[in-house]
Design a protein around this motif. Sequence first.
Motif, PDB file in Angstrom:
ATOM      1  N   ASP A 209       0.823  -1.211   0.000  1.00  0.00           N
ATOM      2  CA  ASP A 209       0.000   0.000   0.000  1.00  0.00           C
ATOM      3  C   ASP A 209       0.856   1.261   0.000  1.00  0.00           C
ATOM      4  O   ASP A 209       0.505   2.259  -0.636  1.00  0.00           O
ATOM      5  N   THR A 210       1.980   1.213   0.708  1.00  0.00           N
ATOM      6  CA  THR A 210       2.863   2.385   0.750  1.00  0.00           C
ATOM      7  C   THR A 210       3.385   2.724  -0.638  1.00  0.00           C
ATOM      8  O   THR A 210       3.410   3.894  -1.053  1.00  0.00           O
ATOM      9  N   THR A 211       3.796   1.698  -1.372  1.00  0.00           N
ATOM     10  CA  THR A 211       4.300   1.902  -2.733  1.00  0.00           C
ATOM     11  C   THR A 211       3.236   2.517  -3.624  1.00  0.00           C
ATOM     12  O   THR A 211       3.483   3.496  -4.339  1.00  0.00           O
ATOM     13  N   LEU A 212       2.039   1.943  -3.595  1.00  0.00           N
ATOM     14  CA  LEU A 212       0.956   2.449  -4.448  1.00  0.00           C
ATOM     15  C   LEU A 212       0.537   3.852  -4.044  1.00  0.00           C
ATOM     16  O   LEU A 212       0.241   4.696  -4.899  1.00  0.00           O
ATOM     17  N   ASN A 213       0.525   4.119  -2.768  1.00  0.00           N
ATOM     18  CA  ASN A 213       0.142   5.461  -2.304  1.00  0.00           C
ATOM     19  C   ASN A 213       1.152   6.508  -2.779  1.00  0.00           C
ATOM     20  O   ASN A 213       0.768   7.615  -3.182  1.00  0.00           O
ATOM     21  N   LEU A 214       2.443   6.160  -2.723  1.00  0.00           N
ATOM     22  CA  LEU A 214       3.473   7.083  -3.199  1.00  0.00           C
ATOM     23  C   LEU A 214       3.321   7.355  -4.695  1.00  0.00           C
ATOM     24  O   LEU A 214       3.435   8.502  -5.154  1.00  0.00           O
ATOM     25  N   LEU A 215       3.035   6.305  -5.455  1.00  0.00           N
ATOM     26  CA  LEU A 215       2.876   6.453  -6.897  1.00  0.00           C
ATOM     27  C   LEU A 215       1.644   7.272  -7.254  1.00  0.00           C
ATOM     28  O   LEU A 215       1.701   8.186  -8.087  1.00  0.00           O
ATOM     29  N   THR A 216       0.524   6.930  -6.659  1.00  0.00           N
ATOM     30  CA  THR A 216      -0.723   7.629  -6.993  1.00  0.00           C
ATOM     31  C   THR A 216      -0.682   9.082  -6.562  1.00  0.00           C
ATOM     32  O   THR A 216      -1.267   9.953  -7.218  1.00  0.00           O
ATOM     33  N   LYS A 217       0.021   9.380  -5.476  1.00  0.00           N
ATOM     34  CA  LYS A 217       0.131  10.768  -5.031  1.00  0.00           C
ATOM     35  C   LYS A 217       1.035  11.564  -5.971  1.00  0.00           C
ATOM     36  O   LYS A 217       0.694  12.671  -6.405  1.00  0.00           O
ATOM     37  N   SER A 218       2.182  11.000  -6.317  1.00  0.00           N
ATOM     38  CA  SER A 218       3.142  11.717  -7.150  1.00  0.00           C
ATOM     39  C   SER A 218       2.688  11.853  -8.593  1.00  0.00           C
ATOM     40  O   SER A 218       2.955  12.870  -9.243  1.00  0.00           O
ATOM     41  N   PHE A 219       2.014  10.821  -9.129  1.00  0.00           N
ATOM     42  CA  PHE A 219       1.667  10.825 -10.544  1.00  0.00           C
ATOM     43  C   PHE A 219       0.160  10.829 -10.772  1.00  0.00           C
ATOM     44  O   PHE A 219      -0.315  10.497 -11.859  1.00  0.00           O
ATOM     45  N   GLY A 220      -0.580  11.220  -9.750  1.00  0.00           N
ATOM     46  CA  GLY A 220      -2.029  11.364  -9.874  1.00  0.00           C
ATOM     47  C   GLY A 220      -2.418  12.832  -9.913  1.00  0.00           C
ATOM     48  O   GLY A 220      -2.164  13.533 -10.895  1.00  0.00           O
ATOM     49  N   SER A 221      -2.984  13.301  -8.837  1.00  0.00           N
ATOM     50  CA  SER A 221      -3.483  14.679  -8.796  1.00  0.00           C
ATOM     51  C   SER A 221      -2.373  15.718  -8.938  1.00  0.00           C
ATOM     52  O   SER A 221      -2.615  16.849  -9.373  1.00  0.00           O
ATOM     53  N   GLU A 222      -1.130  15.352  -8.605  1.00  0.00           N
ATOM     54  CA  GLU A 222      -0.017  16.302  -8.694  1.00  0.00           C
ATOM     55  C   GLU A 222       0.569  16.387 -10.111  1.00  0.00           C
ATOM     56  O   GLU A 222       1.492  17.169 -10.350  1.00  0.00           O
TER      57      GLU A 222
END
Length: 425
Positions: A209-222
């Motif tokens: 979950d930590t990996t996916l959260n980092l990815l979705t935060k960095s390459f999602g809304s940002e």
Amino acid sequence: MIDRQTAPEFKDIDHIELIRPEHIKLENGCNIFSFNSDDQELVRIEWIFANLRFDLAKPLLNVAVNTMLTEGTTKLSASQIADQVDFYGAFLQVDYGYDHSQVTLYTLNKHLASTLPVIKAVITDSVFPENELETFVRNQQQKLQVSLQKNDIVARRKFNKAIYGDTIYGLGAEFEDYKTLQRDDMLAHFKQMYQPSNCNILVAGKVDDTTLNLLTKSFGSEWSNYSVKADATQPELAPAAEHFYFVEKPKALQSAIRMGLPSIIRSHPDFPSLQVMNTVLGGYFGSRLMANIREDKGYTYGIGSGASSLNRGGALFIATEVGADVCKAAITEIEKEINILKTELVHEDELSLVRNYMLGSLLGSLENIFSHADKFKNIYFSGLDYDYYDRYTQMIRSSTAEDVLKTANKYLDLDKFYKVIVGKY
């Protein structure tokens, strides 16, 4: 206790179980496909972008922009990017392909939070410094001058141009092409191509979950899309009218031979059968071309055939370098082997060996979670689903001598072959 006097029981490979990814579709259009394995505290992340439409007036934009991604951002120089990645024992590379370009990161999970910002800067904020561009152009021109002294490279370039025409597949960079590279063009190309709606992220390894959260935060809304949509369409392929090309090199000790013709791609129903036929002809060390041209005649150290599959076209090809004095004889033997394949049934022992080799190679290629991600890429970017591998293995297992004969007659038309010879003929 193991009985070493008795060979292990032979078992047929009837099904290969592949790991399927979890899929997340971000609001900005970016796809994340994740392959989880808890074997090691390691993760590989690939950011894959479709190449923009090929422009004959500026032919090197796709490859130059991808190659220079790590040469600097508004806040980081090339050396700072390398140092920050190296500090954490991570590995960063950029790769260019005919259809896609990608950025790849290997890192320990515990360092992902520290390395990911560097990758984000590379993907969203590259600036292609003028001094680095000048160095790139100079280095590439020097490499090109060296490459054009090698007969096999010249033959491959000539063959691709003949098969694919003035497209991204047929591109063979010329010395003057590098002078067309301008920083402003590269910046515009970069903004249009490296945006979320044109990106697929493949992450494999220990994906928690930590990996996916980092990815979705960095390459999602940002990460937002550029105002101009990525145009990944490509011009139609236009094979050349001329089918024979000879580049004479009077002092050559060896001649490079490359011959073949346009063919089907992976999404075609016949592609597995084509692979079986190609393997018999020249697709592995025990192939007929190797047995004849290398082992029997001694014309070459190596010869092989292949079936390439790109998004918009494919080709069947045969490639080798032979002694300059036996070039014509080698071509005669190659054509003889093709004609035998089209007129005589393959012996069952030979076909059984090919079946086992192909299935064993497929099974052996699945050594870790990264391999499963690679197999997914093959089908995803070809518009296929996992049933392709079921059909592929079934087609190999059930291939008959009659199937090979039929496929050879359908796809090996010597009258349509393109032939390129570089050296003496």
